[in-house]
Design an enzyme around this catalytic site. Structure first.
Site, short mmCIF file in Angstrom:
data_model
loop_
_atom_site.label_atom_id
_atom_site.label_comp_id
_atom_site.label_asym_id
_atom_site.label_seq_id
_atom_site.Cartn_x
_atom_site.Cartn_y
_atom_site.Cartn_z
N ASP A 208 1.08 -1.08 -0.10
CA ASP A 208 0.04 -0.35 -0.07
C ASP A 208 0.56 1.03 0.25
O ASP A 208 2.67 1.42 0.45
CB ASP A 208 -0.92 0.05 1.03
CG ASP A 208 -1.47 1.32 1.64
OD1 ASP A 208 -2.33 1.79 0.58
OD2 ASP A 208 -2.13 2.22 2.36
N ASP B 193 -0.33 5.06 0.74
CA ASP B 193 -0.19 5.95 2.01
C ASP B 193 -0.55 5.91 3.40
O ASP B 193 -1.21 4.48 4.02
CB ASP B 193 -1.68 6.55 1.80
CG ASP B 193 -1.67 7.83 0.32
OD1 ASP B 193 -0.79 8.05 0.11
OD2 ASP B 193 -2.49 8.56 0.13
N ASP C 296 -1.96 -0.83 5.96
CA ASP C 296 -2.19 -0.59 7.33
C ASP C 296 -3.72 0.02 7.50
O ASP C 296 -4.37 0.67 8.17
CB ASP C 296 -1.50 1.12 7.24
CG ASP C 296 -2.11 2.29 6.18
OD1 ASP C 296 -2.29 1.70 5.63
OD2 ASP C 296 -2.30 3.49 7.39
MG LIG Z 1 -2.76 2.83 3.45
#
Ligand SMILES: [Mg+2]
Length: 269
Positions: free
Chosen positions: A9, A11, A216
């Protein structure tokens, strides 16, 4: 022989949640490059955003955009044309859902029922998008170039929003509620895109793939569950995603620090 592929991922994972910096992950990125282990960005971002960002990071392999809507593979990464791909802008593109125009037509169909209660990216100018997202002008321009999904900015009540989501879903879309936007697209996710790329890699290299995924957030769950090794990167703003898997690793550090920490440990970089 086993080849390792890293799916990540952007961001909050490879990029710092607040500053978007990936500096803290540089040692692991350099070590992966030396070992010829591909790092595959797997993101909600657009093709236009990733084309710029992957060069800034120094990545030159495949990447997965718009939450798994499509995989882009640069020329030369595979010897043969990957199955089911089309040639787009210098890349082999494997799309998993209909393009944006399909979803725009669908929005038009429900617009009578929900008149003046929503607007969406294609109907907004760059100033509107900036006001709604907080992005700077250049970033807003890149973010507006979505190919597969359409973000809807809801202006009505919460109750009507739920009715809108129901109406859209009844017509075959998969609406995803984000912070400010309802994202309208088809049924694709990062996990499906990961599995496809792993299978194609195994087919073309005749080697087994060990996939590692790092994320995340909630939109990373399918990717983390599809990977052989799942790594949750600690977020300063949300709890680690809840995933159904026996073996799950969780970083002790946030974002790119956690990324560097976990890959250094797991791959003995
Ligand atoms: Mg993320």
């Amino acid at each position: 022989m086993t080849s390792t592929l890293v799916f990540t991922d952007m961001d909050g994972t490879l990029l710092d949640h607040h500053t978007y910096s990936f500096d803290a992950a540089k040692p692991a990125l350099d070590a992966l490059e030396k070992k010829h282990i591909p790092v595959v960005p797997t993101t909600s971002k657009t093709f236009a955003e990733m084309k710029v960002l992957r060069e800034q990071i120094g990545l030159n392999g495949p990447f997965i955009i718009e939450n798994g809507a499509a995989v882009y593979i640069p020329h030369g990464f595979f010897k043969q044309k990957p199955a089911g791909t089309v040639w787009v802008d210098g890349y082999w593109c494997k799309a998993f859902i209909s393009s944006k125009n399909y979803w725009l037509k669908l929005l038009e169909k429900v617009s009578k029922e929900f008149r003046d209660e929503f607007t969406h990216f294609s109907a907004m100018d760059i100033d509107d998008i900036q006001a709604a997202t907080g992005l700077d002008t250049d970033s807003a321009k890149l973010a507006s170039q979505r190919q597969f999904g359409e973000p809807v900015l809801w202006k009505g009540t919460e109750e009507r929003k739920q009715a809108f989501i129901k109406a859209i879903a009844a017509r075959g879309a998969t609406p995803l509620e984000g912070g400010r936007f309802v994202h309208i697209s088809g049924n694709s996710d990062k996990g499906q895109a990961l599995s496809w790329l792993v299978a194609e890699y195994q087919r073309q290299h005749v080697s087994k793939v060990h996939s590692i995924a790092l994320g995340d957030g909630k939109n990373d769950i399918a990717m983390l569950e599809a990977a052989d090794t799942a790594v949750r990167i600690l977020s300063p703003v949300n709890p680690p995603p809840d995933i159904q898997k026996e073996e799950v690793h969780t970083s002790t550090l946030h974002g790119p620090e956690g990324w560097n920490e976990m890959l250094t440990k797991l791959l003995s970089l």
